[in-house]
Design an enzyme around this catalytic site. Structure first.
Site, PDB file in Angstrom:
ATOM      1  N   ASP A 201      39.027 151.901 -14.375  1.00 46.84           N
ATOM      2  CA  ASP A 201      37.995 151.209 -14.682  1.00 46.84           C
ATOM      3  C   ASP A 201      38.510 149.772 -15.561  1.00 46.84           C
ATOM      4  O   ASP A 201      39.181 149.942 -16.571  1.00 46.84           O
ATOM      5  CB  ASP A 201      36.861 151.601 -15.094  1.00 46.84           C
ATOM      6  CG  ASP A 201      35.527 150.898 -15.281  1.00 46.84           C
ATOM      7  OD1 ASP A 201      35.040 150.338 -14.254  1.00 46.84           O
ATOM      8  OD2 ASP A 201      34.966 150.832 -16.436  1.00 46.84           O
ATOM      9  N   GLU A 270      41.148 148.468 -11.536  1.00 42.82           N
ATOM     10  CA  GLU A 270      39.963 147.442 -11.024  1.00 42.82           C
ATOM     11  C   GLU A 270      40.580 146.080 -12.106  1.00 42.82           C
ATOM     12  O   GLU A 270      40.359 146.308 -13.268  1.00 42.82           O
ATOM     13  CB  GLU A 270      38.851 147.854 -11.615  1.00 42.82           C
ATOM     14  CG  GLU A 270      37.740 146.918 -11.145  1.00 42.82           C
ATOM     15  CD  GLU A 270      36.253 147.291 -11.933  1.00 42.82           C
ATOM     16  OE1 GLU A 270      35.341 146.690 -11.457  1.00 42.82           O
ATOM     17  OE2 GLU A 270      36.358 148.018 -12.807  1.00 42.82           O
TER      18      GLU A 270
END
Length: 542
Positions: A201, A270
């Site tokens: 993330d 990401e």
């Protein structure tokens, strides 16, 4: 040598809260995911699943505020349930990718509770603390993605802590070797439990400018952005993320993942970076053994943002291919838990065209759950919305609830997702779930699901679509994007209404139409030209 699995398999993203509810509380869970894995592996023929967060969390940001990195939130199950899920994945020859959230923890994590206990706490430096300015203002002008300053004052100690997102999500200090060691050990913990890879993330946010300099103002709209992020977009975010030494941290993550065992694993970042040269830098440098030093793949979100035209899509694909360092493997995304669903964003007429594009480009495709059905976004009523981004920014258009609604398995009142009544589900179902659901579409040979199943089967059966080189095709009519994969596959995509005829390259005229959006699959020789329907396309295989 055979390519690693993460280069040839399709990744299917599962949002656990919304995939299947096994205990009837209206929220999806890990036993529910395990129950539905045969759909992914056998019905669809997918090769890998990615689970969004399932860790213990106060759910301020629905799992992206982790309070324990090595356990399962009780609402999703137990570690035993996770182990059962991992075992079932491997029985079905599914690779398992999990979310890893290293930039920040929950403010309820034991680490942060100890860190904020006092300036002399042993874990004080596990997070980013600074004194406010003499007038009480934040140490710099950095902003939170969710609105307002990225700093919150801790009254007890008189210092401010950094949070790139909600104030309940304090940023970890990756410049502290103890923090990095703990996070790398967390990767090892999950790999020991059978995890085959990690989606990291906001990967590039983990290291910021050590001098904490102000971000400069933005004078032009953000490049490639799909939607405005309000106040956050008033700055150029050059100091609060992606400091140059993040590449060294990625190299250590890569070595941890690659070196854990002989098994091939993957680290996917990401990274919302739309300058393709900067994006490509996250692959790292050659290491001398045929690998690169950085992430196996930084996610490529470009197709979420380009104009949905043949010329713009081709320009993006060509630019990606040109930017890739030698040895890098591309990837493409058309939907996820943060963006409007493709049926809503691109229109229902483009559901099959989008799938054909995604599954035939060179690179690893990621398919978001329900997009294979043509599930639309839900306009969730204001009093039922859950997404803190929209609530705290004051901009309801930023809500991500609409793309996170429960999977539709059948036409029953709760769509087969749960035994709970519809009004007890954590988010409402889409209004057309009586028709747009797995059961109904499996029974309809002309459904979106039937098309995606055929497309996935053709991809599995055609080596050129997995590993063949990409070459754009010139001389096609306006509105058509054509390309070849290796010597044996030709893809033609029509971005427009009406029908259009395309002359085929000579070497493909004896090939067969292996896949089409309008059901012409499996016919005889393709011939000298083919008609493409509105918003449709074909794959010709020699």
């Amino acid at each position: 040598m055979s390519p690693p699995w993460w280069q040839t398999r399709v990744v299917y993203q599962i949002y656990p809260r919304s995939f299947q509810d096994a205990n009837g509380d209206g929220v999806g869970d890990l036993p529910g995911v395990t129950e539905r894995l045969p759909y992914v592996a056998e019905t669809l023929g997918i090769g890998a699943v990615w689970l969004s967060p399932f860790y213990p969390s106060p759910q301020a940001d629905f799992g992206y505020d982790v309070s324990d990195y090595r356990d399962v939130d009780p609402q999703f199950g137990t570690l035993d349930d996770f182990d059962a899920l991992a075992a079932r994945c491997h029985e079905l020859d599914l690779k398992l990718i999990v979310d890893f959230v290293p930039n920040h923890s929950s403010d309820q994590h034991a680490w942060f509770q100890e860190s904020r206990a006092g300036r002399e706490s042993a874990k004080r430096d596990w997070y980013v603390w600074r004194d406010p300015t003499p007038d009480g203002s934040p140490p710099n002008n950095w902003l939170s993605h969710f609105g307002g300053p990225a700093w919150t004052l801790d009254e007890a100690t008189g210092q401010m802590y950094l949070h790139s997102f909600l104030h309940e999500q304090p940023d970890l200090n990756w410049r502290n070797p103890e923090v990095e060691a703990e996070m790398l050990d967390t990767l090892r913990f999950w790999m020991d439990r059978g995890v085959d890879g990690f989606r990291i993330d906001v990967a590039h946010s983990i290291l910021k400018d050590p001098e904490m300099r102000d971000n400069p103002p933005r004078t032009a709209p953000p490049e490639g952005a799909f939607k405005s992020l309000g106040e956050y977009d008033t700055q150029l975010h050059v100091h609060d993320k992606a400091h140059a030494d993040v590449h060294d941290a990625f190299a250590r993550i890569r070595r941890t993942v690659d070196g854990h065992s002989d098994a091939e694993r993957v680290a996917i970042g990401e990274i919302h970076e739309f300058d393709l040269d900067r994006w490509a830098s996250f692959y790292g440098e050659p290491t001398g053994d045929g690998r690169l030093s950085g992430l196996h793949m930084p996610f490529n979100f470009g197709l979420l943002n380009v104009e949905w035209t043949a010329a713009d899509v081709r320009a993006h694909v060509d630019a990606v291919e040109a930017a890739l360092p030698e040895g890098a493997w591309p990837n493409y995304v058309l939907g996820n838990h943060d963006e409007p669903r493709l049926a809503t964003r691109l229109g229902p007429e483009s559901v099959r065209l989008a799938g054909l594009l995604l599954l035939t480009l060179r690179g690893t495709p990621t398919l978001y759950y329900g997009d294979e059905l043509g599930m639309p976004d839900v306009d969730v009523p204001l009093d039922q919305r859950k997404d803190p981004w929209a609530e705290r920014s004051g901009d309801p258009t930023l809500s991500r609830d609409g793309c996170r609604t429960p999977m539709a398995w059948d036409g029953s009142p709760s769509a087969g997702f749960s035994t709970a009544p519809p009004d007890a589900l954590w988010l409402p179902l889409h209004a057309s779930h009586d028709r747009v659901n797995v059961e109904a579409e499996l029974a309809d040979p002309d459904s979106h699901l039937a098309f995606y199943r055929r497309a996935l089967a053709v991809r599995r059966a055609t080596p050129a679509l997995q590993t063949g080189a990409y070459a754009g095709l010139d001389g096609v009519p306006d509105g058509v994007f054509g390309f070849t994969r290796g010597d044996d596959a030709l893809v033609l995509l029509h971005f427009g209404g009406g029908a259009v005829h395309v002359d085929l390259p000579a070497r493909f005229r004896d090939g067969r139409v292996a896949l089409s959006t309008d059901g012409r699959d499996g016919g005889g020789a393709a011939g000298a030209s083919l008609a493409l329907p509105a918003w449709g396309g074909v794959v010709v295989v020699r």
